[in-house]
Design a protein around this motif. Sequence first.
Motif, PDB file in Angstrom:
ATOM      1  N   ASN A 187       0.827  -1.214   0.000  1.00 14.28           N
ATOM      2  CA  ASN A 187       0.000   0.000   0.000  1.00 14.28           C
ATOM      3  C   ASN A 187       0.859   1.261   0.000  1.00 14.28           C
ATOM      4  N   SER A 188       2.052   1.167  -0.589  1.00 12.33           N
ATOM      5  CA  SER A 188       2.991   2.284  -0.485  1.00 12.33           C
ATOM      6  C   SER A 188       2.520   3.536  -1.208  1.00 12.33           C
ATOM      7  N   GLY A 189       1.647   3.364  -2.194  1.00 18.62           N
ATOM      8  CA  GLY A 189       1.175   4.538  -2.915  1.00 18.62           C
ATOM      9  C   GLY A 189      -0.263   4.875  -2.570  1.00 18.62           C
ATOM     10  N   LEU A 190      -0.741   4.292  -1.444  1.00 16.30           N
ATOM     11  CA  LEU A 190      -2.138   4.530  -1.058  1.00 16.30           C
ATOM     12  C   LEU A 190      -2.271   5.898  -0.418  1.00 16.30           C
ATOM     13  N   THR A 191      -2.944   6.830  -1.119  1.00 15.25           N
ATOM     14  CA  THR A 191      -3.186   8.138  -0.518  1.00 15.25           C
ATOM     15  C   THR A 191      -4.562   8.124   0.134  1.00 15.25           C
ATOM     16  N   LEU A 192      -4.838   9.156   0.926  1.00 15.56           N
ATOM     17  CA  LEU A 192      -6.115   9.198   1.643  1.00 15.56           C
ATOM     18  C   LEU A 192      -7.301   9.129   0.683  1.00 15.56           C
TER      19      LEU A 192
END
Lengths: 434, 331
Positions: free
Chosen positions: B282-287
């Motif tokens: 989930n390293s690129g999971l933004t809000l």
Amino acid sequence: MIRTPFSRRTALGFGAATSSLALLAACSTSTAGGGGDGGATGEGTTLWYWPEGFDDTIVEDIRTALPDANFEQIIQGGDFKQKLQTTLQAGSGLPNLTGIKGEDIAHFSEVADFFVDLNTLGAEDHKGDYVAWKWEQATTKDGRQLGIPIDIGPTALFYRFDIFEQHGLPSTPEDLAAAIRDWEALFELGKQLNKADPDTYIIRNLSAVFDIGWRQSGAAFIDEDGTFIGDDEHIRKAWDLSIAAQEAGINAALESNTPDVAAAVAAGKLPVDFGASWHLADLVVDAPDTSGKWHVCEHPGDATNLGGSFLGIPSGSENHEQSFEIILRLLNAQNQAIEYTHSGNFPANTGAFDSPELTGEVEFLGGQVAAEVFARAAEYVRPLYEDSRDGIVNGPYYAELSLVEASGKDPETAWKDAVSEAQRLAEQNGVTVS
Amino acid sequence: MSTSLTQKLTATAASPASAGRGRGAGRRTDPGTIALGSRRARPAYVALAPYFLLFAIFSAIPIGFTMFLAFTDWRGIGDWNLVGLTNFGYLLEDPLFWKALSNTLILWVMTTIPCLTLATLVALGLNSAVRFSTVYRVAYLVPNITSLVAMGILFSSIFSSNFGIVNALLNSVGLESVRWLQSEWGIKVAISTLSAWSFVGYNAMIILAGLQSVEKQVYEAAQLDGAGPVRTFFSITVPMLRPIIMFITIMSTIGSLQSFTEAQVMTSSQGGGASSAGGVGNSGLTLVLYFYSVAFQENRYGYGATIAWGVMVVVILFTIINWVATRERSR
């Protein structure tokens, strides 16, 4: 700055106000009319479908057979489920018929009232014409029929027979299928290929194995009583199978639908790929230069189903009988055979299996009659109970598998993390966790 | 200039006695305001109406509905049950929410700092009046008006592991390939590169406008006092640009907190659900990507709305911080 008197500005203001109201009104009428083309409320009978669309000849066939219906196919781009769902909830501007994607059918089953129970229109009589397990996917627990299946996605193994030949491995579909009845045998072949050419892998990523693995077990992550079964033996077996692929060193660990996969396929570095019949279209796009060098055969274990959609009737629309008549004609054996050549979607109507369209040779697959393989695979697919919350609960397994392949996370820790996260999500979404 | 037009209008409309005399009365209370009689103000409201109508339909009502949804278990269709504060309890314990928050903040830093530094350099370059400066201005602004989705697809090719340009460049100087989109920091570097790249030109234009509004005499005075170019930059240009830099910082903060497209296009979620959104770990999971996945992919509109509330609280917090910082500076 506003200055007084400002009669011209007032006029402009009124103008702007009126035009914006007109704009809003225009928005609302266009949705109500399904694109300002007569639509559901008008004289025509409309079908909502995603961009692939039914072949023009099929649409023409409906128009000739049922001239009174004034049938029209409306392509809805973007997020199809979202558009359908919003329109159903609003209750106006509904199409007479609509496509429902396989991955959304469990979700819509929970709100079955929004669709006509097709059994009330005599769907039961046509059940025998379609693949049974696919038909049942659109049957609710209380026996309502939400849709008639369009296509099925029985899985098989696509492979580059020239590369297999080159390395002295079984290369005809019959030989290879016989040689890889279990996964261990396939993994062993993968090791040999990898040894011959260290950049060659036979597994796209662990998720691809896991996808097929848990579906082969015949059960998903939530059972029919709404209990979480994601920590049971059958999921664990699928997990172990994926980990075994990782440990055998045959995993390319490429993310699906990325340029990396396409490049690897085109370069022959991924000479094996699992998929349903529609996956052929991906291969054609990714690696057009490899045309004629592929074959397809049964993969280890039983075939599973990936994808396949339905046609249903929103209960708020008019003239259900006529809509049902159109569905049956759209999905009859002949039209579904045409649809196979148009989109590669494998018909759910078993009557189409023997048609010349399906028994034709596929050039990309080296002249193989691919439909034979998929039709046979379709017989082995087990019915699978799908809960609308499966997609929520199974996410952590895929997430953890990608950590295992991308950053070398310890598989045992990853399994524990996946299960505990899945349980947390299950509880949050009203699934019983024992 | 700080109070909005509506505030002015309501303020004057509230005291019809003084406003009735026309402009003069209004001027006495606030020289910047032109008072309007309540009857005369009506056309102004009408002129404003289209905006508020659109704002109500496309913003205010959806915001209100989102607030309501956060207290339900709605699945996007059919009936809902009121579940009280349950969703908020989930939110506080949700590891993915906190992960998304930290990702968003890290991406904000990784985007804003290089973006502002580069934008300042570009603006200084453009300001030194080279030939074809209009061509350069257009060229720098093009990335900002290009579709982010298209650029996202292009950037995921550029950063692809085996066949991307970035790795080809690394290899050509003898470095090892990096699996950019399959590693925690690689994803973040790729996403922030894309966001920074698409906003450098825009920010440079604003800074350029700021630079050109600095009076020539100030520079001449500095020159007479014997200040070199570096000294001039830090002692004259930067302080004069302070309001502009604050504006850009606030804009990029808000932009970053709402960042969605870059991450959505460049990372694929394999399981389909929110758990695997935003790429490996989930390293690129933004809000915003998180609440999009929860609501629109998993059909959990109730909980999705709760996450949206969380995003709002964070945005408000940052707005307050920015506001306080700006106020301190302007004193």
